[in-house]
Design a protein around this motif. Sequence first.
Motif, PDB file in Angstrom:
ATOM      1  N   ALA A   1       0.796  -1.236   0.000  1.00 35.20           N
ATOM      2  CA  ALA A   1       0.000   0.000   0.000  1.00 35.20           C
ATOM      3  C   ALA A   1       0.826   1.283   0.000  1.00 35.20           C
ATOM      4  O   ALA A   1       0.492   2.226  -0.732  1.00 35.20           O
ATOM      5  N   PRO A   2       1.908   1.401   0.797  1.00 33.71           N
ATOM      6  CA  PRO A   2       2.649   2.678   0.809  1.00 33.71           C
ATOM      7  C   PRO A   2       3.196   3.092  -0.548  1.00 33.71           C
ATOM      8  O   PRO A   2       3.365   4.291  -0.801  1.00 33.71           O
ATOM      9  N   TYR A   3       3.442   2.134  -1.432  1.00 36.47           N
ATOM     10  CA  TYR A   3       4.002   2.463  -2.750  1.00 36.47           C
ATOM     11  C   TYR A   3       3.040   3.324  -3.567  1.00 36.47           C
ATOM     12  O   TYR A   3       3.473   4.127  -4.395  1.00 36.47           O
ATOM     13  N   PHE A   4       1.750   3.180  -3.330  1.00 34.12           N
ATOM     14  CA  PHE A   4       0.747   3.878  -4.128  1.00 34.12           C
ATOM     15  C   PHE A   4       0.388   5.243  -3.547  1.00 34.12           C
ATOM     16  O   PHE A   4      -0.475   5.936  -4.079  1.00 34.12           O
ATOM     17  N   LEU A   5       1.030   5.619  -2.452  1.00 35.29           N
ATOM     18  CA  LEU A   5       0.880   6.971  -1.932  1.00 35.29           C
ATOM     19  C   LEU A   5       1.846   7.894  -2.658  1.00 35.29           C
ATOM     20  O   LEU A   5       2.998   7.533  -2.898  1.00 35.29           O
ATOM     21  N   SER A   6       1.388   9.072  -3.012  1.00 33.37           N
ATOM     22  CA  SER A   6       2.249  10.011  -3.724  1.00 33.37           C
ATOM     23  C   SER A   6       3.349  10.528  -2.803  1.00 33.37           C
ATOM     24  O   SER A   6       3.218  10.504  -1.570  1.00 33.37           O
ATOM     25  N   THR A   7       4.425  10.991  -3.406  1.00 32.13           N
ATOM     26  CA  THR A   7       5.549  11.520  -2.634  1.00 32.13           C
ATOM     27  C   THR A   7       5.141  12.729  -1.811  1.00 32.13           C
ATOM     28  O   THR A   7       5.640  12.937  -0.699  1.00 32.13           O
ATOM     29  N   VAL A   8       4.222  13.513  -2.340  1.00 30.15           N
ATOM     30  CA  VAL A   8       3.734  14.693  -1.606  1.00 30.15           C
ATOM     31  C   VAL A   8       3.021  14.258  -0.328  1.00 30.15           C
ATOM     32  O   VAL A   8       3.208  14.851   0.748  1.00 30.15           O
ATOM     33  N   VAL A   9       2.213  13.214  -0.437  1.00 36.22           N
ATOM     34  CA  VAL A   9       1.481  12.712   0.734  1.00 36.22           C
ATOM     35  C   VAL A   9       2.464  12.152   1.766  1.00 36.22           C
ATOM     36  O   VAL A   9       2.332  12.399   2.972  1.00 36.22           O
ATOM     37  N   ILE A  10       3.459  11.397   1.295  1.00 32.66           N
ATOM     38  CA  ILE A  10       4.460  10.832   2.201  1.00 32.66           C
ATOM     39  C   ILE A  10       5.199  11.949   2.932  1.00 32.66           C
ATOM     40  O   ILE A  10       5.414  11.891   4.156  1.00 32.66           O
TER      41      ILE A  10
END
Length: 315
Positions: free
Chosen positions: A131-140
């Motif tokens: 799941a974390p892979y599909f979060l955008s870099t901005v969100v991370i």
Amino acid sequence: MAKAVFEKTVQATKSKESHKNYIKNNFLLYLFLLPAVVLVFVFNYIPMYGVTIAFKDFSPIKGIMGSEWVGFDHFINFLQSPNFQQIFTNTIKLSAFELLIGFPIPIILALMLNQLRRAKVKKHIQLIIYAPYFLSTVVISGMLFIFLSPAGPINEFLTLFRDEPVSFLTDPSYFRSVFIASSVWQVAGFSSIIYVAALSNVDPQLHDAATIDGASLFQRIIHIDLQVLKPTIAVLFILAIGGIMGIGFEKAYLLQTDMNLPASEIIDTYVYKRGLQAGDWSFGAAVGLFNSVISLLLLVIANTVVKKLNGETLY
């Protein structure tokens, strides 16, 4: 002598004929491949002409052809700049530590997932780590600012053991650890997919035979599973070495503050600031080309070394 030359000529002729027959028999496959080849040529090879601005004093008004040729002046200016050593060192350190820490973790995850026998549990675990892979870099990056802020949950927990909160995002000494840990958390699970797929080719009878012979779980992983993964590990390691200079501009720039700049300024963020924000396109192109050449050299060296040690090669 003449007979040997004649035999070689005959073999070469047969090889060419068989190659032509193969192309004729698989004409539709080559036709399906054509759009991808055209796209790569149009968007990857034709733009290479723009690299020439790295050797010119580029002006948008004069264009690429009309701009003055300055040779290697931009490269020399970059190498002689006072912050070159810091920027280059930051890039190498971030890339090297991310490779050393992040590369083995997907392999370990794949080996652990391969030992799970309950399919339902395995699917749930895979969903969680992918799941974390599909979060955008901005969100991370936003999540990191929230969790690691002085008033964030992590510092609230740490204040139980210390008087003052930790400045994770402003202290340069913490930037590298935060960057690498967040990168590993984000991509490790998804990167393990390739290794999980490779492990699906392991014959279960090998494990059964090894178990009968008294081999432990660790011995079976070392002598069976890892042996199957060796070609995949070799190829992915070569690719990882080739991309060691391109660690990702987005997160480094988003996590960058005036306080952690001594540790967070890397080549990619420097190119963005000088090339786009400051409008020095030629200098930015020169620094980017320098970065690409270093990556190419590392790729060739890694491919040569791995080929000699393991016999696997990328090309």
